[in-house]
Scaffold this motif. Sequence first.
Motif, PDB file in Angstrom:
ATOM      1  N   GLU A  80      56.609  97.394 -10.535  1.00 24.55           N
ATOM      2  CA  GLU A  80      57.926  97.419 -11.091  1.00 24.55           C
ATOM      3  C   GLU A  80      57.864  97.281 -12.621  1.00 24.55           C
ATOM      4  O   GLU A  80      56.933  97.102 -13.226  1.00 24.55           O
ATOM      5  N   THR A  82      60.231  95.056 -14.649  1.00 27.23           N
ATOM      6  CA  THR A  82      60.591  94.164 -15.297  1.00 27.23           C
ATOM      7  C   THR A  82      59.652  92.902 -15.732  1.00 27.23           C
ATOM      8  O   THR A  82      59.580  92.634 -17.017  1.00 27.23           O
ATOM      9  N   ARG A 111      53.503 101.686  -5.525  1.00 29.35           N
ATOM     10  CA  ARG A 111      53.404 100.570  -4.277  1.00 29.35           C
ATOM     11  C   ARG A 111      52.943 101.143  -3.171  1.00 29.35           C
ATOM     12  O   ARG A 111      53.242 102.361  -2.766  1.00 29.35           O
ATOM     13  N   GLU A 113      53.275 101.800   0.104  1.00 31.88           N
ATOM     14  CA  GLU A 113      54.064 101.725   1.140  1.00 31.88           C
ATOM     15  C   GLU A 113      53.966 102.492   2.150  1.00 31.88           C
ATOM     16  O   GLU A 113      53.125 103.480   2.070  1.00 31.88           O
ATOM     17  N   TYR A 120      58.158 106.259  -1.554  1.00 33.72           N
ATOM     18  CA  TYR A 120      56.730 106.905  -2.004  1.00 33.72           C
ATOM     19  C   TYR A 120      55.775 105.838  -2.626  1.00 33.72           C
ATOM     20  O   TYR A 120      55.997 104.772  -2.883  1.00 33.72           O
ATOM     21  N   GLN A 125      61.096 104.806 -11.672  1.00 34.30           N
ATOM     22  CA  GLN A 125      62.349 104.079 -12.035  1.00 34.30           C
ATOM     23  C   GLN A 125      62.987 104.305 -13.329  1.00 34.30           C
ATOM     24  O   GLN A 125      62.295 104.646 -14.305  1.00 34.30           O
ATOM     25  N   GLU A 129      67.450  96.372 -19.008  1.00 35.07           N
ATOM     26  CA  GLU A 129      67.468  94.916 -19.085  1.00 35.07           C
ATOM     27  C   GLU A 129      68.278  94.325 -20.164  1.00 35.07           C
ATOM     28  O   GLU A 129      67.995  95.008 -21.171  1.00 35.07           O
ATOM     29  N   ARG A 256      66.701  89.734  -2.356  1.00 38.17           N
ATOM     30  CA  ARG A 256      65.844  91.067  -2.933  1.00 38.17           C
ATOM     31  C   ARG A 256      64.132  90.815  -2.568  1.00 38.17           C
ATOM     32  O   ARG A 256      63.968  89.734  -2.166  1.00 38.17           O
ATOM     33  N   TYR A 260      61.843  86.567  -8.677  1.00 38.00           N
ATOM     34  CA  TYR A 260      62.352  86.012  -9.869  1.00 38.00           C
ATOM     35  C   TYR A 260      63.649  85.802 -10.070  1.00 38.00           C
ATOM     36  O   TYR A 260      64.331  85.299 -10.841  1.00 38.00           O
ATOM     37  N   TYR A 261      64.619  86.332  -9.145  1.00 39.51           N
ATOM     38  CA  TYR A 261      66.139  86.189  -9.090  1.00 39.51           C
ATOM     39  C   TYR A 261      66.706  85.151  -9.052  1.00 39.51           C
ATOM     40  O   TYR A 261      66.245  84.354  -8.107  1.00 39.51           O
ATOM     41  N   ALA A 278      67.761 101.295  -0.564  1.00 39.31           N
ATOM     42  CA  ALA A 278      68.881 101.026  -1.669  1.00 39.31           C
ATOM     43  C   ALA A 278      68.406 102.266  -2.665  1.00 39.31           C
ATOM     44  O   ALA A 278      67.396 102.687  -2.967  1.00 39.31           O
ATOM     45  N   LEU A 279      69.336 102.507  -3.469  1.00 40.08           N
ATOM     46  CA  LEU A 279      69.384 103.527  -4.644  1.00 40.08           C
ATOM     47  C   LEU A 279      68.883 102.764  -5.795  1.00 40.08           C
ATOM     48  O   LEU A 279      68.095 103.297  -6.580  1.00 40.08           O
ATOM     49  N   GLY A 280      69.246 101.376  -5.699  1.00 43.65           N
ATOM     50  CA  GLY A 280      68.762 100.753  -6.930  1.00 43.65           C
ATOM     51  C   GLY A 280      69.189  99.396  -6.603  1.00 43.65           C
ATOM     52  O   GLY A 280      69.661  98.898  -5.725  1.00 43.65           O
ATOM     53  N   GLY A 301      68.972  92.448 -15.319  1.00 46.29           N
ATOM     54  CA  GLY A 301      68.581  93.859 -15.191  1.00 46.29           C
ATOM     55  C   GLY A 301      68.700  94.651 -13.903  1.00 46.29           C
ATOM     56  O   GLY A 301      69.104  93.826 -12.993  1.00 46.29           O
TER      57      GLY A 301
HETATM   58  P1  HAM Z   1      63.302  97.003  -6.560  1.00 40.65           P
HETATM   59  O1  HAM Z   1      64.686  96.774  -5.734  1.00 40.65           O
HETATM   60  O2  HAM Z   1      61.965  96.561  -5.875  1.00 40.65           O
HETATM   61  O3  HAM Z   1      63.735  96.375  -7.889  1.00 40.65           O
HETATM   62  O4  HAM Z   1      63.122  98.160  -6.626  1.00 40.65           O
HETATM   63  C1  HAM Z   1      64.256  99.320  -7.728  1.00 40.65           C
HETATM   64  C2  HAM Z   1      64.623 100.580  -7.075  1.00 40.65           C
HETATM   65  O5  HAM Z   1      63.359 101.292  -7.120  1.00 40.65           O
HETATM   66  C3  HAM Z   1      64.762 100.646  -5.382  1.00 40.65           C
HETATM   67  O6  HAM Z   1      66.094 100.531  -5.074  1.00 40.65           O
HETATM   68  C4  HAM Z   1      64.421 101.903  -5.160  1.00 40.65           C
HETATM   69  O7  HAM Z   1      65.524 102.781  -5.314  1.00 40.65           O
HETATM   70  C5  HAM Z   1      63.227 102.410  -5.759  1.00 40.65           C
HETATM   71  N1  HAM Z   1      61.906 102.037  -5.216  1.00 40.65           N
HETATM   72  C6  HAM Z   1      61.388 100.953  -4.920  1.00 40.65           C
HETATM   73  N2  HAM Z   1      60.068 101.109  -4.033  1.00 40.65           N
HETATM   74  C7  HAM Z   1      60.205 102.502  -4.079  1.00 40.65           C
HETATM   75  C8  HAM Z   1      59.343 103.449  -3.402  1.00 40.65           C
HETATM   76  N3  HAM Z   1      58.335 102.905  -2.744  1.00 40.65           N
HETATM   77  N4  HAM Z   1      59.571 104.606  -3.370  1.00 40.65           N
HETATM   78  C9  HAM Z   1      60.687 105.239  -3.949  1.00 40.65           C
HETATM   79  N5  HAM Z   1      61.708 104.190  -4.704  1.00 40.65           N
HETATM   80  C10 HAM Z   1      61.436 102.971  -4.597  1.00 40.65           C
HETATM   81  C11 HAM Z   1      62.715  96.118  -9.079  1.00 40.65           C
HETATM   82  O8  HAM Z   1      61.900  96.885  -9.095  1.00 40.65           O
HETATM   83  C12 HAM Z   1      63.302  95.359 -10.084  1.00 40.65           C
HETATM   84  N6  HAM Z   1      62.154  95.222 -11.079  1.00 40.65           N
HETATM   85  C13 HAM Z   1      64.542  95.747 -10.883  1.00 40.65           C
HETATM   86  C14 HAM Z   1      65.235  95.044 -11.710  1.00 40.65           C
HETATM   87  C15 HAM Z   1      65.033  95.195 -13.220  1.00 40.65           C
HETATM   88  N7  HAM Z   1      65.450  93.627 -11.692  1.00 40.65           N
HETATM   89  C16 HAM Z   1      65.833  93.199 -12.914  1.00 40.65           C
HETATM   90  N8  HAM Z   1      65.500  94.313 -13.919  1.00 40.65           N
END
Ligand code: HAM
Length: 418
Positions: A80, A82, A111, A113, A120, A125, A129, A256, A260-261, A278-280, A301
């Motif tokens: 990720e 952040t 990741r 997964e 994927y 991403q 922030e 989440r 860290y949240y 989730a989309l985000g 962020g």
């Molecule tokens: P997260 O929810 O782990 O947050 O990931 C954000 C988005 O990344 C997910 O909603 C998803 O759309 C996409 N994503 C995560 N894993 C995958 C995957 N294996 N394949 C495709 N898409 C994926 C974060 O990563 C935090 N850093 C967000 C954040 C920013 N919080 C504060 N600032």
Amino acid sequence: MIQRPRGTRDILPPDTRLWNRVEAVAREVFSAWGAEEIRTPVFEHTELFVRSVGETTDIVHKEMYTFLDRKERSLTLRPEGTAGVARAWIENRMQDRSLPLRLYYIGPMFRYERMQRGRYRQFAQIGLEIIGAETPLADAELLAALHEFLVRLGFDDVEIHLNNLGDPDDRQRYQEAIRQVMEVHRAELCGDCQRRLDENPLRLLDCKVPRCQELSAGAPAMDAVASPASREHVAGVEALLARLGVPYRRNPRLVRGLDYYLRTAFEVVSPKLGAGTALGGGGRYDRLIADLGGPAVPGVGFAIGEDRLIDVLPEAFRLETLARPRLYLVPLGDAAQAWALELARDWVRGGVPVELEVTGRSARAAFKRADRDHFPVVVIVGDDELAQGTVTVKRLADGSQTRLTPDRVPGWWLEHVR
Ligand code: HAM
């Protein structure tokens, strides 16, 4: 035959156009909201993610691509963005600039997964922030920028699900509350949840196993246990979103996948993606920078998953992006080739996208190709054209044909095609 590793993708033309345009819109919208781009390394010291994302999260526990380099240092492909931004912020003493700083990034994350739609092992991403502001106004601005980005892409059906994760002291009490309710069901929980019950009961709420979800439905909501200050904060964010007309919904079950949240946490939900995809997502992380050894500076962020975003991109945006007419310029005979190259350069300079026929196709073969690849206009230059200093311009839609001097072609293109 060597194939790509599981969970990775080749993004081919013309889809790369969609990616480029989505990224261009992100840059445009986020910079209009005062953000600047930051680029951090794709790998970091493993310790960074253990300490920020959290040791007991699925990401750290079983999804990181971790390896030893040649000097036996443990490195990890970033799961990720952040954590790297926070590390860079501390390391480059960015607190010396005037705060807050709004930073966006676009890039690959990794990741390990299990494969399924929208999941994927390398994915991209788009994140934003805001570091150095602790007000509900900052959270609401962040969500307004996110919403604006999605609106620009033509989305009209996404919703923000939002929750209050409380302050760190609340978290302690909340973990205890969940543990108490869930301990009696221990034997019925999945293996992961049994571990979560000991290590980090909050994570139980995030389990995708249906039986675990049923059981954890009886757990209390975080907001009921949270501090008045955190409740006021999130209520403030909601009031601002309501005023802007940003569609959101309170989801008391939302937790989440990262530790860290605190206070505001949210996910962007699209009806076109399955539940649990989730989309985000994002939220507030006021302790993260201090926990990583920096000053006590708050942050908030989000990150959007670009692969998923492009999977559900509104049709109008998709079609408009993919329809990119080019002029097909066909020289017939050796003498015309050098002239055609010169013309192509001049027209490209004049803003006309040109595809020069460089393989020596005959007129007949060229028209066949034009048909197949949907070129709207074919320009022929042969001996006759060369002698007269004009080119033959043919529109494929109606078969109409005209002779023009080369300098008039860009104007003609603008008038008739673009
Ligand atoms: P997260 O929810 O782990 O947050 O990931 C954000 C988005 O990344 C997910 O909603 C998803 O759309 C996409 N994503 C995560 N894993 C995958 C995957 N294996 N394949 C495709 N898409 C994926 C974060 O990563 C935090 N850093 C967000 C954040 C920013 N919080 C504060 N600032």
